[in-house]
Motif scaffolding. Structure first.
Motif: not given
Length: 308
Positions: A205-206, A230, A203, A247, A232
Motif C-alpha cells: 500500500s505504501s 494490502r 499488495e 506478492s 505497508p
C-alpha cells in the motif's frame, strides 16, 4: 507600458541575493536568517530593490510574502545567474576525499529500498566528509524544490517534462513473484499469469511500483480479481514469510527482502511492463563539478546493480 531596465553597473548585486532568498523562503525573516542579515537590513535591501526595479516584487499575505508577476518573471533568470556566479568561484576539480558538501536527494519508494543503501555505502567509503540528506519524494513538491535549489537531485520515475530539467535513466527492473519458502504453489521455476491469478496476493500500500499487467502485451490481462490484503512495505516481508500470500514486486526489491527473511522469488513466464528508475536534476547544474561527480557515482552504482 514600457519599462526601462536599470543598468547592471548601477545595481548592487547583493540585492539580487536578497531577492532570491525571499523568493525561496517567502519570508523576509527566514530569508534574513538564511543570509545572516537582520530584519532592518533585509527590509532596507528590499526597499532599494523595489525602487530600482520599480515594482512591489512581494506583497504580504497570511501565508507569507507573495511574489508579483514581475518577481515571478525574474526568479528563474536570477537563480541561474547566481548559480553561475557561484560555480565560477568554485574550484574546477572536485576532490571527494576532502569535500564537505551536503547533497539533498529526493527518493521514491523504489529508490529508497534499492538505491539508498549502496549509494550511502559508497559515499561513506570514498567521500567521508560528504553528507547525504535523503527525503521521501511522496511528501514533497519535487520540481518546485529542484527549482529553488532546495533539492540537488531526484531519483524516481522518468516521466518528468520541462526543458530546464536533465534526465538520465538509471535502470529497468523486471517484476517477480515473492513468497515464503515451501509455498505449495512454488514447484515450477516460473509462474504463469494464469497460475498467479489463482493465488491470494498481497499488495504493497505504501509503494508506487505495482505491476501493470494490462500493459504487459497483446491479449494479457491483470490476473485475479484484486489483492487479498494490502499492507505497508515494512510489514510485507513478515506477512509473506508467515502466510500463503504472494506478492508481485520488482526484482531488486525482492532480492532485498529475501536476504533477510525466509522468502524466495520466482520469475513470471510473461512479466508485466518493467519499472524504470531515473535521475532528474536542473539542466543548469550539468557541468557543476560536485553535482557531476555525484551523478557519475550514482550511475556507476546502478550499472553494477543492473549487471548482477
Amino acid at each position: 507600458m514600457s519599462r526601462t531596465a536599470p543598468k547592471l553597473a548601477a545595481l548592487d548585486l547583493n540585492l539580487l541575493v536578497v531577492f532570491d532568498a525571499i523568493m525561496r523562503d517567502r519570508s523576509v525573516t527566514r530569508a534574513g536568517q538564511r543570509l545572516g542579515l537582520s530584519q532592518p537590513a533585509m527590509s532596507h535591501a528590499l526597499t532599494r530593490l523595489r525602487h530600482t526595479l520599480k515594482d512591489e516584487l512581494f506583497v504580504r499575505s497570511p501565508n507569507g510574502m507573495v511574489p508579483t508577476p514581475r518577481a515571478e518573471e525574474l526568479a528563474t533568470p536570477v537563480r541561474i545567474a547566481l548559480d553561475g556566479l557561484q560555480q565560477s568561484l568554485e574550484t574546477v576539480q572536485f576532490d571527494p576525499s576532502r569535500a564537505t558538501a551536503t547533497f539533498r536527494i529526493a527518493v521514491d519508494n523504489y529508490a529508497a529500498i534499492v538505491l539508498v543503501a549502496p549509494i550511502a555505502a559508497q559515499i561513506a567509503k570514498i567521500a567521508p566528509g560528504v553528507k547525504l540528506d535523503f527525503r521521501p519524494s511522496g511528501t514533497l513538491n519535487v520540481l518546485e524544490q529542484l527549482d529553488r535549489s532546495e533539492l540537488h537531485l531526484a531519483l524516481g520515475p522518468s516521466g518528468v517534462q520541462g526543458e530546464r530539467f536533465s534526465r538520465k535513466r538509471l535502470l529497468q527492473d523486471q517484476f517477480v513473484v515473492v513468497h515464503r519458502k515451501g509455498h505449495p504453489a512454488a514447484k515450477a521455476p516460473e509462474f504463469s499469469t494464469e497460475k498467479l491469478a489463482t493465488l491470494a496476493q498481497l499488495e504493497i500500500s505504501s509503494a508506487q511500483f505495482g505491476a501493470d499487467f494490462v500493459d504487459a502485451g497483446p491479449g494479457r490481462s491483470r490476473p485475479g480479481p484484486g489483492p487479498a490484503m494490502r499492507a505497508p512495505f515494512l510489514s510485507a516481508a513478515q506477512i509473506l514469510a508467515t502466510s500463503d500470500l504472494v506478492s508481485v514486486l520488482p526484482l531488486n526489491v525482492a532480492k532485498n527482502m529475501t536476504t533477510s527473511h525466509h522468502l524466495v522469488f520466482r520469475r513470471l513466464s510473461r512479466p508485466p511492463k518493467p519499472i524504470e528508475a531515473a535521475m532528474i536534476w536542473l539542466r543548469r547544474l550539468d557541468n557543476q563539478p560536485a553535482h557531476a561527480w555525484l551523478r557519475d557515482l550514482i550511475g556507476r552504482i546502478t550499472r553494477d546493480l543492473q549487471d548482477k
